[in-house]
Design an enzyme around this catalytic site. Structure first.
Site, PDB file in Angstrom:
ATOM      1  CG  ASP A 144       0.145   2.246  10.130  1.00  0.00           C
ATOM      2  OD1 ASP A 144       1.305   2.611   9.894  1.00  0.00           O
ATOM      3  OD2 ASP A 144      -0.362   2.987  10.998  1.00  0.00           O
ATOM      4  CG  ASP A 178       2.425   9.853   3.544  1.00  0.00           C
ATOM      5  OD1 ASP A 178       2.293   9.763   2.445  1.00  0.00           O
ATOM      6  OD2 ASP A 178       2.402  10.884   4.496  1.00  0.00           O
ATOM      7  CB  VAL A 236      -6.379   5.346   3.393  1.00  0.00           C
ATOM      8  CG1 VAL A 236      -6.584   5.633   2.192  1.00  0.00           C
ATOM      9  CG2 VAL A 236      -5.184   5.089   3.989  1.00  0.00           C
TER      10      VAL A 236
HETATM   11  P1  5GP Z   1       5.916   8.965   6.811  1.00  0.00           P
HETATM   12  O1  5GP Z   1       6.855   9.020   7.844  1.00  0.00           O
HETATM   13  O2  5GP Z   1       6.060   7.645   6.206  1.00  0.00           O
HETATM   14  O3  5GP Z   1       5.361   9.964   6.054  1.00  0.00           O
HETATM   15  O4  5GP Z   1       4.524   8.623   7.860  1.00  0.00           O
HETATM   16  C1  5GP Z   1       4.110   7.665   8.134  1.00  0.00           C
HETATM   17  C2  5GP Z   1       2.857   7.608   9.338  1.00  0.00           C
HETATM   18  O5  5GP Z   1       2.242   8.744   8.943  1.00  0.00           O
HETATM   19  C3  5GP Z   1       2.258   6.400   9.259  1.00  0.00           C
HETATM   20  O6  5GP Z   1       2.530   5.697  10.182  1.00  0.00           O
HETATM   21  C4  5GP Z   1       0.771   7.085   9.772  1.00  0.00           C
HETATM   22  O7  5GP Z   1       0.840   7.222  11.026  1.00  0.00           O
HETATM   23  C5  5GP Z   1       0.700   8.332   9.169  1.00  0.00           C
HETATM   24  N1  5GP Z   1      -0.011   8.388   7.644  1.00  0.00           N
HETATM   25  C6  5GP Z   1       0.371   8.472   6.589  1.00  0.00           C
HETATM   26  N2  5GP Z   1      -0.552   8.546   5.697  1.00  0.00           N
HETATM   27  C7  5GP Z   1      -1.575   8.305   6.145  1.00  0.00           C
HETATM   28  C8  5GP Z   1      -2.889   8.184   5.810  1.00  0.00           C
HETATM   29  O8  5GP Z   1      -3.244   7.809   4.515  1.00  0.00           O
HETATM   30  N3  5GP Z   1      -3.928   7.813   6.709  1.00  0.00           N
HETATM   31  C9  5GP Z   1      -3.386   7.820   8.108  1.00  0.00           C
HETATM   32  N4  5GP Z   1      -4.532   7.550   8.882  1.00  0.00           N
HETATM   33  N5  5GP Z   1      -2.277   8.119   8.426  1.00  0.00           N
HETATM   34  C10 5GP Z   1      -1.263   8.250   7.479  1.00  0.00           C
END
Ligand code: 5GP
Length: 181
Positions: A100, A103, A153
């Site tokens: 989805d 980040d 978001v």
């Molecule tokens: P990463 O390991 O890339 O930091 O984390 C990814 C996960 O963090 C995504 O799959 C999601 O669950 C959560 N996440 C990161 N940014 C957002 C955001 O803007 N909104 C939401 N709802 N979840 C986010």
């Protein structure tokens, strides 16, 4: 739910158009590869997954993983626990992981390492949303729907405190929603 949204970033129609384009791109890239396995990481990807798989007119299989990352709800620590592993054996298969949102990249980087050990024929990443300014670790993303700035978001599968996943668009919450927690 909609009254809690400050701004719609991507409408249903915009998302549908972009998914059609990405589907066509994946179709072109995999049409001669004799099959494709789409992997989704629950739960945020559910909505995107359903739309994306229908935008790819090729024989394909689907499978899901469920993981939990330790850390607070809005920040990922990158330490991942597998709650449900894949049912399929991915060795020798062409795999595309659908996400989805990326980040920091920590979660996905961990997953990619884990899945690479199972020796797929190829492994690519397709994400609806990408926040490159937040990246802490490089992940090779082949297909990106939209690049967004550092904003939290919700909608189209993405939650805040497990809510707002059912909004059909991607948007930003009003600050009072967080304040009220
Ligand atoms: P990463 O390991 O890339 O930091 O984390 C990814 C996960 O963090 C995504 O799959 C999601 O669950 C959560 N996440 C990161 N940014 C957002 C955001 O803007 N909104 C939401 N709802 N979840 C986010």
């Amino acid at each position: 739910m909609r009254d809690k949204i400050e701004q719609v970033l991507f409408s249903e129609a915009q998302i549908a158009d972009r998914i059609r384009e990405m589907g066509a791109q994946i179709e072109a890239d995999y049409k001669d590869k004799g099959g494709l396995l789409l992997i989704g990481v629950l739960r945020g990807v559910a909505v995107f997954f359903g739309d994306m798989m229908r935008a790819i007119d090729l024989p394909l299989d689907i499978d899901f993983m469920s993981i939990s990352s330790y850390g607070s709800s809005t920040r990922s620590s990158g330490v991942v626990r597998i709650l449900k592993d894949l049912d399929e054996n991915i060795t020798g298969r062409h795999v595309v992981i659908l996400e989805d949102i990326i980040d920091t990249g920590l979660t996905l980087s961990y997953l990619v390492r884990l899945l690479q050990e199972r020796r797929p024929a190829s492994l690519e990443i397709c994400t609806l949303l990408d926040k490159p300014s937040r990246r802490l670790i490089e992940v090779p993303v082949k297909y990106t729907g939209f690049t967004i700035p550092d904003q939290f978001v919700v909608g189209y599968g993405l939650d805040y405190d497990q809510k707002f996943r059912n909004l059909p668009f991607v948007g930003v919450l009003k600050p009072e929603v967080y304040a009220g927690k």
